[in-house]
Design a protein around this motif. Sequence first.
Motif, mmCIF file in Angstrom:
data_model
loop_
_atom_site.group_PDB
_atom_site.id
_atom_site.type_symbol
_atom_site.label_atom_id
_atom_site.label_comp_id
_atom_site.label_asym_id
_atom_site.label_seq_id
_atom_site.Cartn_x
_atom_site.Cartn_y
_atom_site.Cartn_z
ATOM 1 N N UNK A 127 0.837 -1.213 0.000
ATOM 2 C CA UNK A 127 0.000 0.000 0.000
ATOM 3 C C UNK A 127 0.864 1.252 0.000
ATOM 4 N N UNK A 128 1.852 1.285 0.872
ATOM 5 C CA UNK A 128 2.762 2.429 0.921
ATOM 6 C C UNK A 128 3.580 2.523 -0.363
ATOM 7 N N UNK A 129 4.007 1.389 -0.897
ATOM 8 C CA UNK A 129 4.813 1.389 -2.113
ATOM 9 C C UNK A 129 4.044 1.923 -3.311
ATOM 10 N N UNK A 130 2.759 1.588 -3.415
ATOM 11 C CA UNK A 130 1.929 2.165 -4.481
ATOM 12 C C UNK A 130 1.758 3.661 -4.261
ATOM 13 N N UNK A 131 1.536 4.087 -3.012
ATOM 14 C CA UNK A 131 1.340 5.501 -2.710
ATOM 15 C C UNK A 131 2.598 6.317 -3.026
ATOM 16 N N UNK A 132 3.778 5.721 -2.813
ATOM 17 C CA UNK A 132 5.036 6.416 -3.060
ATOM 18 C C UNK A 132 5.577 6.197 -4.474
ATOM 19 N N UNK A 133 4.823 5.486 -5.322
ATOM 20 C CA UNK A 133 5.237 5.266 -6.705
ATOM 21 C C UNK A 133 6.344 4.253 -6.865
ATOM 22 N N UNK A 134 6.669 3.547 -5.804
ATOM 23 C CA UNK A 134 7.729 2.537 -5.890
ATOM 24 C C UNK A 134 7.205 1.243 -6.489
ATOM 25 N N UNK A 135 5.874 1.121 -6.539
ATOM 26 C CA UNK A 135 5.194 0.052 -7.264
ATOM 27 C C UNK A 135 4.111 0.729 -8.096
ATOM 28 N N UNK A 136 3.874 0.194 -9.284
ATOM 29 C CA UNK A 136 2.855 0.725 -10.193
ATOM 30 C C UNK A 136 1.962 -0.438 -10.593
ATOM 31 N N UNK A 137 0.631 -0.292 -10.476
ATOM 32 C CA UNK A 137 -0.260 -1.397 -10.835
ATOM 33 C C UNK A 137 -0.051 -1.833 -12.290
ATOM 34 N N UNK A 138 -0.123 -3.128 -12.529
ATOM 35 C CA UNK A 138 0.023 -3.655 -13.894
ATOM 36 C C UNK A 138 -1.198 -3.364 -14.739
ATOM 37 N N UNK A 139 -2.355 -3.358 -14.098
ATOM 38 C CA UNK A 139 -3.598 -3.091 -14.822
ATOM 39 C C UNK A 139 -4.012 -1.653 -14.591
ATOM 40 N N UNK A 140 -4.577 -1.044 -15.592
ATOM 41 C CA UNK A 140 -5.017 0.336 -15.446
ATOM 42 C C UNK A 140 -4.275 1.261 -16.383
ATOM 43 N N UNK A 141 -4.437 2.543 -16.155
ATOM 44 C CA UNK A 141 -3.882 3.524 -17.090
ATOM 45 C C UNK A 141 -2.540 4.094 -16.636
ATOM 46 N N UNK A 142 -2.127 3.814 -15.409
ATOM 47 C CA UNK A 142 -0.859 4.347 -14.926
ATOM 48 C C UNK A 142 0.316 3.557 -15.486
ATOM 49 N N UNK A 143 1.346 4.286 -15.843
ATOM 50 C CA UNK A 143 2.583 3.671 -16.322
ATOM 51 C C UNK A 143 3.730 4.183 -15.451
ATOM 52 N N UNK A 144 4.855 3.492 -15.427
ATOM 53 C CA UNK A 144 6.001 3.999 -14.666
ATOM 54 C C UNK A 144 6.450 5.388 -15.149
ATOM 55 N N UNK A 145 6.356 5.636 -16.448
ATOM 56 C CA UNK A 145 6.776 6.919 -17.006
ATOM 57 C C UNK A 145 5.903 8.075 -16.510
ATOM 58 N N UNK A 146 4.638 7.798 -16.195
ATOM 59 C CA UNK A 146 3.693 8.837 -15.781
ATOM 60 C C UNK A 146 3.424 8.832 -14.274
ATOM 61 N N UNK A 147 4.097 7.968 -13.528
ATOM 62 C CA UNK A 147 3.871 7.845 -12.089
ATOM 63 C C UNK A 147 5.072 8.377 -11.320
#
Length: 118
Positions: free
Chosen positions: A71-91
């Motif tokens: 949960x913290x890793x997603x909030x801090x951008x250290x993990x990015x969900x595989x599904x959805x519209x977010x990409x590492x480049x935009x997070x």
Amino acid sequence: MNRRSRAYYDRQRRRAWERDKGRCIVCGRTAESVHHRQGRSGPDPHRDANLLTVCGDGVRGCHGEIHAQPSASYAYGRMVPRLGIRTPEATPVLTRSGWVLLDNNGGSTATTPMKETA
């Protein structure tokens, strides 16, 4: 992993190491591993924006904390969900130097945290 894939992965790891100056992006200690923000599935999982240098090995150190605290890793951008519209480049990702956006050319740009939408 075939030889060609391994050579590409090794080259990308070196680029991440250079970008992060061989230091853990979380705590600043000497980096020991490379973390994939969006996992290794999907197209080009080893691109620069998807890689972070961290201390530990996925079980211990900051790398272990990233996996132990999703949960913290997603909030801090250290993990990015595989599904959805977010990409590492935009997070944006929170590093020891503040929030940055990583690009696929070995660089980063200071930014602000991403606002969550409902």
